[in-house]
Design a protein around this motif. Structure first.
Motif, PDB file in Angstrom:
ATOM      1  N   THR A  31       0.816  -1.219   0.000  1.00  0.00           N
ATOM      2  CA  THR A  31       0.000   0.000   0.000  1.00  0.00           C
ATOM      3  C   THR A  31       0.850   1.270   0.000  1.00  0.00           C
ATOM      4  OG1 THR A  31      -0.168  -0.007   2.414  1.00  0.00           O
ATOM      5  CG2 THR A  31      -1.902  -1.166   1.191  1.00  0.00           C
ATOM      6  N   ASP A  32       2.167   1.137  -0.076  1.00  0.00           N
ATOM      7  CA  ASP A  32       3.073   2.287  -0.097  1.00  0.00           C
ATOM      8  C   ASP A  32       2.842   3.095  -1.378  1.00  0.00           C
ATOM      9  OD1 ASP A  32       5.170   4.095  -0.115  1.00  0.00           O
ATOM     10  OD2 ASP A  32       6.747   2.576  -0.260  1.00  0.00           O
ATOM     11  N   ARG A  33       2.304   4.303  -1.239  1.00  0.00           N
ATOM     12  CA  ARG A  33       1.973   5.148  -2.396  1.00  0.00           C
ATOM     13  C   ARG A  33       3.216   5.507  -3.219  1.00  0.00           C
ATOM     14  NH1 ARG A  33      -3.095   4.518  -3.609  1.00  0.00           N
ATOM     15  NH2 ARG A  33      -4.536   5.089  -1.968  1.00  0.00           N
ATOM     16  N   SER A  34       4.335   5.730  -2.570  1.00  0.00           N
ATOM     17  CA  SER A  34       5.570   6.060  -3.284  1.00  0.00           C
ATOM     18  C   SER A  34       5.995   4.902  -4.185  1.00  0.00           C
ATOM     19  CB  SER A  34       6.670   6.398  -2.282  1.00  0.00           C
ATOM     20  OG  SER A  34       7.900   6.569  -2.929  1.00  0.00           O
ATOM     21  N   MET A  35       5.943   3.688  -3.663  1.00  0.00           N
ATOM     22  CA  MET A  35       6.297   2.507  -4.443  1.00  0.00           C
ATOM     23  C   MET A  35       5.305   2.316  -5.587  1.00  0.00           C
ATOM     24  SD  MET A  35       5.348  -0.895  -5.084  1.00  0.00           S
ATOM     25  CE  MET A  35       4.213  -1.173  -3.747  1.00  0.00           C
ATOM     26  N   GLN A  36       4.030   2.484  -5.319  1.00  0.00           N
ATOM     27  CA  GLN A  36       3.013   2.346  -6.355  1.00  0.00           C
ATOM     28  C   GLN A  36       3.251   3.350  -7.481  1.00  0.00           C
ATOM     29  OE1 GLN A  36      -0.731   2.794  -4.306  1.00  0.00           O
ATOM     30  NE2 GLN A  36      -0.641   0.747  -3.402  1.00  0.00           N
ATOM     31  N   SER A  37       3.632   4.573  -7.121  1.00  0.00           N
ATOM     32  CA  SER A  37       3.914   5.605  -8.128  1.00  0.00           C
ATOM     33  C   SER A  37       5.138   5.247  -8.957  1.00  0.00           C
ATOM     34  CB  SER A  37       4.140   6.961  -7.464  1.00  0.00           C
ATOM     35  OG  SER A  37       2.942   7.413  -6.876  1.00  0.00           O
ATOM     36  N   ARG A  38       6.173   4.710  -8.304  1.00  0.00           N
ATOM     37  CA  ARG A  38       7.373   4.300  -9.049  1.00  0.00           C
ATOM     38  C   ARG A  38       7.054   3.169 -10.024  1.00  0.00           C
ATOM     39  NH1 ARG A  38       9.497   4.491  -3.950  1.00  0.00           N
ATOM     40  NH2 ARG A  38       9.934   2.259  -3.860  1.00  0.00           N
ATOM     41  N   LEU A  39       6.222   2.222  -9.578  1.00  0.00           N
ATOM     42  CA  LEU A  39       5.843   1.100 -10.433  1.00  0.00           C
ATOM     43  C   LEU A  39       5.007   1.573 -11.622  1.00  0.00           C
ATOM     44  CD1 LEU A  39       5.740  -1.907 -11.099  1.00  0.00           C
ATOM     45  CD2 LEU A  39       3.854  -2.135  -9.460  1.00  0.00           C
ATOM     46  N   SER A  40       3.964   2.347 -11.350  1.00  0.00           N
ATOM     47  CA  SER A  40       3.132   2.817 -12.462  1.00  0.00           C
ATOM     48  C   SER A  40       3.917   3.758 -13.368  1.00  0.00           C
ATOM     49  CB  SER A  40       1.844   3.468 -11.948  1.00  0.00           C
ATOM     50  OG  SER A  40       2.119   4.583 -11.156  1.00  0.00           O
ATOM     51  N   GLY A  41       4.835   4.535 -12.798  1.00  0.00           N
ATOM     52  CA  GLY A  41       5.686   5.419 -13.610  1.00  0.00           C
ATOM     53  C   GLY A  41       6.611   4.630 -14.521  1.00  0.00           C
ATOM     54  N   ALA A  42       7.169   3.534 -14.011  1.00  0.00           N
ATOM     55  CA  ALA A  42       8.047   2.692 -14.832  1.00  0.00           C
ATOM     56  C   ALA A  42       7.261   2.058 -15.979  1.00  0.00           C
ATOM     57  CB  ALA A  42       8.699   1.605 -13.967  1.00  0.00           C
ATOM     58  N   ILE A  43       6.050   1.613 -15.703  1.00  0.00           N
ATOM     59  CA  ILE A  43       5.211   1.027 -16.757  1.00  0.00           C
ATOM     60  C   ILE A  43       4.856   2.095 -17.793  1.00  0.00           C
ATOM     61  CG2 ILE A  43       2.953  -0.016 -17.239  1.00  0.00           C
ATOM     62  CD1 ILE A  43       3.232  -1.431 -14.469  1.00  0.00           C
ATOM     63  N   ALA A  44       4.497   3.287 -17.330  1.00  0.00           N
ATOM     64  CA  ALA A  44       4.145   4.379 -18.253  1.00  0.00           C
ATOM     65  C   ALA A  44       5.340   4.774 -19.126  1.00  0.00           C
ATOM     66  CB  ALA A  44       3.640   5.585 -17.464  1.00  0.00           C
ATOM     67  N   LYS A  45       6.531   4.835 -18.535  1.00  0.00           N
ATOM     68  CA  LYS A  45       7.735   5.164 -19.316  1.00  0.00           C
ATOM     69  C   LYS A  45       7.966   4.130 -20.405  1.00  0.00           C
ATOM     70  CE  LYS A  45      11.538   7.454 -17.218  1.00  0.00           C
ATOM     71  NZ  LYS A  45      12.632   7.416 -16.239  1.00  0.00           N
ATOM     72  N   TRP A  46       7.833   2.857 -20.047  1.00  0.00           N
ATOM     73  CA  TRP A  46       8.028   1.787 -21.028  1.00  0.00           C
ATOM     74  C   TRP A  46       6.974   1.878 -22.128  1.00  0.00           C
ATOM     75  CZ3 TRP A  46       5.031  -3.100 -20.851  1.00  0.00           C
ATOM     76  CH2 TRP A  46       5.381  -3.953 -21.892  1.00  0.00           C
ATOM     77  N   LEU A  47       5.711   2.075 -21.740  1.00  0.00           N
ATOM     78  CA  LEU A  47       4.638   2.156 -22.740  1.00  0.00           C
ATOM     79  C   LEU A  47       4.803   3.371 -23.647  1.00  0.00           C
ATOM     80  CD1 LEU A  47       1.511   1.046 -20.676  1.00  0.00           C
ATOM     81  CD2 LEU A  47       2.753  -0.244 -22.424  1.00  0.00           C
ATOM     82  N   GLY A  48       5.511   4.380 -23.167  1.00  0.00           N
ATOM     83  CA  GLY A  48       5.776   5.565 -23.981  1.00  0.00           C
ATOM     84  C   GLY A  48       6.772   5.309 -25.096  1.00  0.00           C
TER      85      GLY A  48
END
Length: 180
Positions: free
Chosen positions: A10-27
């Motif tokens: 539930t760590d929001r910082s970790m969740q943001s890093r994970l979704s950010g990494a996926i978004a960067k890759w999808l970009g």
């Protein structure tokens, strides 16, 4: 499916890093143009915790492969825990948690997950090589992520107690693949 390998899902910082990494890759390309890869950029090196990366604490060579459809294997070389695992003083047992989880990229629908846990006595005795097998569906256009976590334990008052110091909760992605 990766929750068992996350100290705090539930760590929001970790969740943001994970979704950010996926978004960067999808970009890097449209979903329909993404090539198959055994090392998804940005996601393959993501750490769930901010302290020392899990691969710097668990210095044992791992070989991750897909020997047949929908089966991922992780081969762990033989090792000496006290020499190849960095642990806090007083550690008597280390639990290695490895999770593999897949999902369809377009819908986010899970394709399966599996977790294996290994208790490793923290001694100078060699641990034999082993192969872990994970059965996770890997259909076309699926992302398959493998994560690992170390849990350090001390023996106190006739029971094993987790070491809960923030510096000693290494966890992160150790492999991310895309099946195009």
């Amino acid at each position: 499916g990766l929750t068992p390998s996350m100290p705090n899902a539930t760590d929001r910082s970790m969740q943001s890093r994970l979704s950010g990494a996926i978004a960067k890759w999808l970009g890097t390309a449209g979903i329909d143009e993404l090539p198959s890869t055994d090392a998804v950029p940005y996601i393959s090196v993501l750490e769930f915790t901010k302290e020392q990366p899990v691969r710097q604490r668990f210095k044992v060579p791992l070989t991750i492969s897909v020997p047949q459809p929908n089966v991922m294997t992780i081969s762990i070389d033989s090792f000496v825990p006290s020499k190849q695992i960095v642990a806090p003083a007083g550690t008597g047992l280390v639990t290695l948690v490895i999770s593999v989880s897949g999902c369809l990229l377009k819908t986010g629908e899970p394709t399966g997950s599996e977790t294996h846990t290994i208790d490793i006595p923290y001694t100078d005795t060699t641990v034999a090589a082993q192969v872990l097998e994970f059965h996770v569906k890997m259909p076309s256009q699926s992302l398959v992520v493998t994560a690992a976590r170390l849990i350090y334990k001390r023996f106190e008052c006739n029971t094993w107690v987790n070491v809960n110091k923030e510096a000693f909760v290494p966890a992160g992605v150790i492999d991310a693949r895309y099946v195009g």
